[in-house]
Design a protein around this motif. Structure first.
Motif, PDB file in Angstrom:
ATOM      1  N   VAL A 122       1.889  -3.536  -6.159  1.00  0.00           N
ATOM      2  CA  VAL A 122       1.645  -3.140  -4.821  1.00  0.00           C
ATOM      3  C   VAL A 122       0.790  -4.150  -4.357  1.00  0.00           C
ATOM      4  O   VAL A 122       0.745  -3.923  -2.895  1.00  0.00           O
ATOM      5  CB  VAL A 122       1.163  -1.477  -4.854  1.00  0.00           C
ATOM      6  CG1 VAL A 122       0.357  -1.624  -3.478  1.00  0.00           C
ATOM      7  CG2 VAL A 122       1.850  -0.701  -5.448  1.00  0.00           C
ATOM      8  N   ASP A 123      -0.292  -4.882  -4.431  1.00  0.00           N
ATOM      9  CA  ASP A 123      -1.312  -5.464  -3.739  1.00  0.00           C
ATOM     10  C   ASP A 123      -0.067  -7.003  -3.312  1.00  0.00           C
ATOM     11  O   ASP A 123      -0.380  -7.859  -2.609  1.00  0.00           O
ATOM     12  CB  ASP A 123      -2.057  -6.436  -4.619  1.00  0.00           C
ATOM     13  CG  ASP A 123      -3.335  -5.762  -4.774  1.00  0.00           C
ATOM     14  OD1 ASP A 123      -3.080  -4.568  -3.746  1.00  0.00           O
ATOM     15  OD2 ASP A 123      -3.798  -5.247  -5.561  1.00  0.00           O
ATOM     16  N   THR A 124       0.717  -7.493  -4.658  1.00  0.00           N
ATOM     17  CA  THR A 124       1.821  -8.668  -3.899  1.00  0.00           C
ATOM     18  C   THR A 124       2.671  -8.257  -3.038  1.00  0.00           C
ATOM     19  O   THR A 124       2.832  -8.675  -2.363  1.00  0.00           O
ATOM     20  CB  THR A 124       2.219  -8.757  -5.404  1.00  0.00           C
ATOM     21  OG1 THR A 124       1.598  -9.035  -6.444  1.00  0.00           O
ATOM     22  CG2 THR A 124       3.331 -10.212  -5.238  1.00  0.00           C
ATOM     23  N   THR A 125       3.438  -6.977  -3.276  1.00  0.00           N
ATOM     24  CA  THR A 125       4.284  -6.463  -1.889  1.00  0.00           C
ATOM     25  C   THR A 125       3.806  -6.612  -1.047  1.00  0.00           C
ATOM     26  O   THR A 125       3.805  -7.112   0.264  1.00  0.00           O
ATOM     27  CB  THR A 125       4.891  -4.727  -2.326  1.00  0.00           C
ATOM     28  OG1 THR A 125       5.408  -5.204  -4.024  1.00  0.00           O
ATOM     29  CG2 THR A 125       5.361  -4.956  -1.764  1.00  0.00           C
ATOM     30  N   THR A 126       2.249  -6.480  -0.580  1.00  0.00           N
ATOM     31  CA  THR A 126       1.404  -5.630   1.319  1.00  0.00           C
ATOM     32  C   THR A 126       1.322  -7.450   0.999  1.00  0.00           C
ATOM     33  O   THR A 126       1.094  -7.562   2.157  1.00  0.00           O
ATOM     34  CB  THR A 126      -0.037  -5.434   0.567  1.00  0.00           C
ATOM     35  OG1 THR A 126       0.486  -4.278  -0.091  1.00  0.00           O
ATOM     36  CG2 THR A 126      -0.424  -4.954   1.528  1.00  0.00           C
ATOM     37  N   GLU A 127       0.632  -8.000   0.274  1.00  0.00           N
ATOM     38  CA  GLU A 127       0.008  -9.447   0.800  1.00  0.00           C
ATOM     39  C   GLU A 127       1.520 -10.475   0.932  1.00  0.00           C
ATOM     40  O   GLU A 127       2.250 -10.882   2.059  1.00  0.00           O
ATOM     41  CB  GLU A 127      -0.153 -10.757  -0.544  1.00  0.00           C
ATOM     42  CG  GLU A 127      -1.338 -10.320  -0.705  1.00  0.00           C
ATOM     43  CD  GLU A 127      -1.444 -10.739  -1.802  1.00  0.00           C
ATOM     44  OE1 GLU A 127      -0.865 -11.631  -2.338  1.00  0.00           O
ATOM     45  OE2 GLU A 127      -2.812 -10.567  -2.796  1.00  0.00           O
ATOM     46  N   ASN A 128       3.267 -10.063   0.386  1.00  0.00           N
ATOM     47  CA  ASN A 128       4.065 -10.634   1.236  1.00  0.00           C
ATOM     48  C   ASN A 128       4.688 -10.303   3.127  1.00  0.00           C
ATOM     49  O   ASN A 128       5.392 -10.768   3.200  1.00  0.00           O
ATOM     50  CB  ASN A 128       5.269 -10.376   0.090  1.00  0.00           C
ATOM     51  CG  ASN A 128       4.802 -11.263  -1.167  1.00  0.00           C
ATOM     52  OD1 ASN A 128       4.374 -11.747  -2.000  1.00  0.00           O
ATOM     53  ND2 ASN A 128       5.881 -10.675  -2.548  1.00  0.00           N
ATOM     54  N   ALA A 129       4.503  -9.114   2.620  1.00  0.00           N
ATOM     55  CA  ALA A 129       4.210  -7.896   3.634  1.00  0.00           C
ATOM     56  C   ALA A 129       4.101  -8.676   4.968  1.00  0.00           C
ATOM     57  O   ALA A 129       4.463  -9.305   6.005  1.00  0.00           O
ATOM     58  CB  ALA A 129       4.210  -6.588   3.872  1.00  0.00           C
ATOM     59  N   ASP A 130       2.303  -8.978   4.301  1.00  0.00           N
ATOM     60  CA  ASP A 130       1.525  -9.424   5.960  1.00  0.00           C
ATOM     61  C   ASP A 130       2.093 -11.633   6.134  1.00  0.00           C
ATOM     62  O   ASP A 130       2.004 -11.401   7.029  1.00  0.00           O
ATOM     63  CB  ASP A 130       0.145  -9.997   5.256  1.00  0.00           C
ATOM     64  CG  ASP A 130      -0.704  -8.601   4.770  1.00  0.00           C
ATOM     65  OD1 ASP A 130      -0.208  -7.405   5.921  1.00  0.00           O
ATOM     66  OD2 ASP A 130      -1.498  -8.231   4.164  1.00  0.00           O
ATOM     67  N   THR A 131       2.181 -11.798   4.884  1.00  0.00           N
ATOM     68  CA  THR A 131       3.299 -13.212   5.087  1.00  0.00           C
ATOM     69  C   THR A 131       4.376 -12.871   6.005  1.00  0.00           C
ATOM     70  O   THR A 131       4.396 -13.949   6.902  1.00  0.00           O
ATOM     71  CB  THR A 131       3.024 -13.958   3.759  1.00  0.00           C
ATOM     72  OG1 THR A 131       2.171 -13.788   2.838  1.00  0.00           O
ATOM     73  CG2 THR A 131       3.693 -15.286   3.575  1.00  0.00           C
ATOM     74  N   GLU A 132       5.311 -12.371   5.598  1.00  0.00           N
ATOM     75  CA  GLU A 132       6.449 -12.286   6.541  1.00  0.00           C
ATOM     76  C   GLU A 132       5.807 -11.981   8.529  1.00  0.00           C
ATOM     77  O   GLU A 132       6.757 -12.625   8.774  1.00  0.00           O
ATOM     78  CB  GLU A 132       7.073 -10.750   5.832  1.00  0.00           C
ATOM     79  CG  GLU A 132       7.600 -11.499   4.678  1.00  0.00           C
ATOM     80  CD  GLU A 132       9.395 -10.603   3.634  1.00  0.00           C
ATOM     81  OE1 GLU A 132       9.258  -9.623   4.513  1.00  0.00           O
ATOM     82  OE2 GLU A 132       9.292 -10.459   2.822  1.00  0.00           O
TER      83      GLU A 132
END
Length: 184
Positions: free
Chosen positions: A160-170
């Motif tokens: 979940v944290d990785t997905t959130t970070e990826n979404a923020d980066t995008e």
């Protein structure tokens, strides 16, 4: 016909029957002596059977012989506990093995007080010990499951944290592209 085969191969006619007879004799000897030994051991085991011995039957009963009736060839077997006996009448020929045979004096070993004696067979008398071991095994399994669940929860949280970070980066990249397009 046999003479024709031997004559064509050049083998003496008396050699083949001698070999065949010798093989039959060896086959009979290899079956006779082990059977005789096994029969002797079974007779010794049956001779050692008496009241108070623990036996296992061919039907799977494990218990202590209470009494024997030599006239009818039967025995009474206690398959329950000493507190609550369950008496079963069986044929003496139903004995599969004796679990506590007579051991000669020279082969007996002393057991020290601090050593644990492993029972030869599990009976109803060992119920309390079996329950303790089952409880320990269940606790160990529960701890293992809890650890496995914690690890799975941690992995899920990391995802979940990785997905959130990826979404923020995008989002940052998209904002940068929009800004570039505005400045052009």
């Amino acid at each position: 016909m046999f003479n024709l085969l031997c004559a064509e191969s050049g083998v003496n006619t008396w050699l083949m029957p001698v070999i065949l007879v010798g093989m039959v004799v060896l086959m009979l000897l290899f079956t006779y002596f082990p059977q005789r030994k096994k029969k002797k051991e079974a007779q010794q085991m049956m001779a050692s059977v008496r009241a108070g011995k623990k036996v296992k039957t061919i039907g799977g009963f494990v218990g202590e012989i209470v009494s024997m009736d030599e006239k009818n060839g039967t025995m009474e077997l206690n398959v329950g506990t000493k507190d609550s006996p369950v008496i079963v009448v069986l044929d003496k020929a139903a004995i599969y093995t004796v679990l506590n045979p007579d051991v000669p004096v020279q082969n007996q070993t002393e057991v020290k007080a601090d050593e644990e004696v492993v029972p030869v067979a599990v009976t109803a008398d060992d119920l309390a010990q079996d329950e303790k071991e089952a409880t320990k095994a269940a606790e160990k399994k529960a701890k293992k499951e809890a650890k496995k669940n914690q690890k799975a929860d941690k992995n899920a949280q990391d995802n979940v944290d990785t997905t959130t970070e990826n979404a923020d980066t995008e989002q940052v990249v998209q904002d940068a592209i929009v800004e570039e397009n505005k400045t052009e």
